[in-house]
Design an enzyme around this catalytic site. Structure first.
Site, PDB file in Angstrom:
ATOM      1  N   CYS A 113       0.819  -1.211   0.000  1.00 29.78           N
ATOM      2  CA  CYS A 113       0.000   0.000   0.000  1.00 29.78           C
ATOM      3  C   CYS A 113       0.853   1.261   0.000  1.00 29.78           C
ATOM      4  O   CYS A 113       0.373   2.335  -0.376  1.00 29.78           O
ATOM      5  CB  CYS A 113      -0.942   0.001   1.197  1.00 29.78           C
TER       6      CYS A 113
ATOM      7  N   THR B 130       7.709  -3.991  11.101  1.00 25.59           N
ATOM      8  CA  THR B 130       8.164  -5.321  10.677  1.00 25.59           C
ATOM      9  C   THR B 130       7.340  -5.914   9.543  1.00 25.59           C
ATOM     10  O   THR B 130       7.753  -6.911   8.953  1.00 25.59           O
ATOM     11  CB  THR B 130       8.123  -6.300  11.862  1.00 25.59           C
ATOM     12  N   GLN B 131       6.201  -5.323   9.236  1.00 31.30           N
ATOM     13  CA  GLN B 131       5.341  -5.896   8.191  1.00 31.30           C
ATOM     14  C   GLN B 131       6.058  -5.966   6.848  1.00 31.30           C
ATOM     15  O   GLN B 131       5.894  -6.915   6.086  1.00 31.30           O
ATOM     16  CB  GLN B 131       4.059  -5.074   8.058  1.00 31.30           C
TER      17      GLN B 131
ATOM     18  N   ALA C  32     -16.502   6.458  17.775  1.00 26.70           N
ATOM     19  CA  ALA C  32     -16.553   5.505  16.657  1.00 26.70           C
ATOM     20  C   ALA C  32     -15.790   6.022  15.444  1.00 26.70           C
ATOM     21  O   ALA C  32     -16.041   5.590  14.321  1.00 26.70           O
ATOM     22  CB  ALA C  32     -18.010   5.215  16.286  1.00 26.70           C
ATOM     23  N   GLY C  33     -14.850   6.941  15.685  1.00 19.95           N
ATOM     24  CA  GLY C  33     -14.070   7.502  14.583  1.00 19.95           C
ATOM     25  C   GLY C  33     -12.814   6.704  14.287  1.00 19.95           C
ATOM     26  O   GLY C  33     -12.637   5.570  14.754  1.00 19.95           O
TER      27      GLY C  33
ATOM     28  N   SER D  48     -10.637   5.729  17.324  1.00 21.33           N
ATOM     29  CA  SER D  48     -11.303   4.665  18.077  1.00 21.33           C
ATOM     30  C   SER D  48     -11.109   3.320  17.388  1.00 21.33           C
ATOM     31  O   SER D  48     -10.856   2.302  18.043  1.00 21.33           O
ATOM     32  CB  SER D  48     -12.797   4.973  18.212  1.00 21.33           C
TER      33      SER D  48
END
Length: 448
Positions: free
Chosen positions: A50, A115-116, A190-191, A194
């Protein structure tokens, strides 16, 4: 042979552009094959995530290889070659090796030391190996890079320190409670922050999570997306009675968790600890709510201090890893230089042994009455003479591996001994030459 790396990353292109130049997983195999069939390419690995799309290649000529890689990327994503040039950076030789090592170690990532990328690089290499677009050099170099990155992470623990506020909140909870599994957690809001906190909590082993929000629909969407519970904001005082951890991140102008609320809830709670973490700006949790020794309250400034300290530690670890890279580059160069010497020495030995074999055949014809013992003694001594004669030339050839003019001197060495070392890419070059010839013939007889 030359090593070239062309990278489109977070420094060279914004996210809108990077989204347009990312290979889908199901397209990567064909992309590897297409690039490998391209002129000048002898080995290739494609990394596409990405945040970056990169082509690593061994090419026969730098300028030709660079052009055809850029043309390949342009054709793959519907851009002009000039567009690809403007959104990418090109590394050649030692700089390309250094770039590969930095990327694999997480030193070139948006989140320093993550580390990904190591797993993504490993997957890219394994795919290229499976498709057979790697050869002697990349099979060695990518294993070296992966091994180096693993060792760097193990020795420095560079990825162990939280460098985002949401992740730092979870790390703080670990420091307070130790193991988090089984802890009842409330997420207020809920953003985006969060959701990041929720993901980090799930990753740490917590599964008893309730999302509360002023707008119940938003709480429902976030909770069902990740398989956790949800409730209304009005239920918060009741939920606090049994909660262990609260992480709050709303855009409310007023306090969501007040001191009076905690005083009321604390009367109903057992002596268990309650951790309140406020990552909202303006603050969601009223200051001084830690009314007893078992209630802990932290705000975004507290977490930022932790993040800043962790960033400094990560940077120190990154500096240490970076200091090891020149030695890795030199080790690769030494290996590659010796790689060029090995076929020359092999060709010299093969020629010498051919001469010895022909000599023994001549002796057999001229002295047919030799006993097996006599023949064995003669054969042994002629081989000994050859080995003694080759000892110094082979030593000199090996020393050429560290010479800046090794290619030129190895060519002279081959001319002196009238030998021709095999080119490891001979078959690939012949295939590409034949393909170009066929394309030229089709073009000549095309009536389009």
């Amino acid at each position: 042979m030359h090593f070239i790396a062309i990278s489109i990353n977070h420094r060279t292109a914004d996210v809108a552009l990077r989204e347009q130049v990312a290979f889908r997983d199901d397209a990567l195999r064909l992309a590897h094959e297409d690039l490998f069939e391209t002129k000048s390419i002898l080995e290739n690995v494609i990394l596409s995530t990405c945040n970056r799309t990169e082509v690593y290649a061994i090419v026969d000529q730098i300028h030709t290889g660079r052009y055809y890689i850029q043309r390949f990327l342009a054709r793959s994503f519907g851009f002009d070659v000039d567009d690809i040039k403007n959104m990418s950076e090109v590394k050649v030789g030692d700089e390309a090796v250094e770039h590969l090592l930095r990327v694999t170690s997480g030193l070139d990532s948006i989140v320093l030391g993550e580390t990904q990328i190591l797993g993504q690089m490993r997957d890219a290499f394994f795919l290229a190996q499976d498709i057979q677009t790697t050869g002697t050099i990349f099979n060695h170099l990518f294993k070296q890079a992966i091994t180096f990155a693993k060792k760097a992470h193990n020795e420095t623990d560079i990825a162990d320190n939280a460098v985002s506020v949401s992740y730092a909140a979870v790390e703080l909870a670990k420091k307070v409670f130790g193991k988090l599994k089984g802890k009842q957690t409330i997420i207020i809001g809920a953003g985006e922050m969060s959701e990041l906190s929720l993901l980090n909590l799930l990753g740490s082993g917590i599964d008893d999570i309730t999302v509360v929000n002023r707008t119940e629909t938003n709480a429902y969407k976030l909770a069902t997306k990740h398989g956790v519970n949800y409730n209304t904001l009005e239920s918060l005082p009741t939920l606090l009675t049994n909660a262990d951890i609260v992480i709050s991140s709303t855009s409310s102008p007023d306090f969501i968790v007040t001191k009076s609320m905690i005083e009321s809830v604390n009367l109903k709670r057992k002596a268990s600890s309650l951790l309140l973490i406020d990552i909202a700006v303006p603050r969601d949790i009223e200051p001084n709510v830690n009314i007893s020794e078992n209630i802990f309250s932290y705000d975004v400034d507290d977490l930022k201090g932790l993040v800043d300290a962790n960033l400094r530690e990560r940077q120190m670890a990154a500096d240490f890893i970076a200091s090891q890279i020149p030695d890795e580059v030199q080790a690769h160069n030494d290996w590659v230089n010796m790689l060029g010497v090995v076929p020359v020495i092999r060709a010299l030995r093969e020629k010498a042994m051919t001469i010895q074999s022909e000599t023994m055949d001549s002796i057999d014809r001229k002295l047919p009455d030799l006993s097996d013992r006599e023949r064995t003694i003669i054969s042994k001594h002629t081989k000994s003479i050859i080995n003694q004669m080759l000892k110094d030339p082979i030593k000199q050839a090996k020393e050429l591996s560290n010479d800046k003019r090794s290619n030129e001197k190895l060519e002279l060495f081959q001319n002196i001994f009238d030998i021709d070392a095999a080119d490891p890419y001979e078959d690939i070059k012949a295939h590409k030459a034949q393909k170009e010839k066929e394309v030229s013939i089709r073009h000549i007889f095309s009536f389009e």
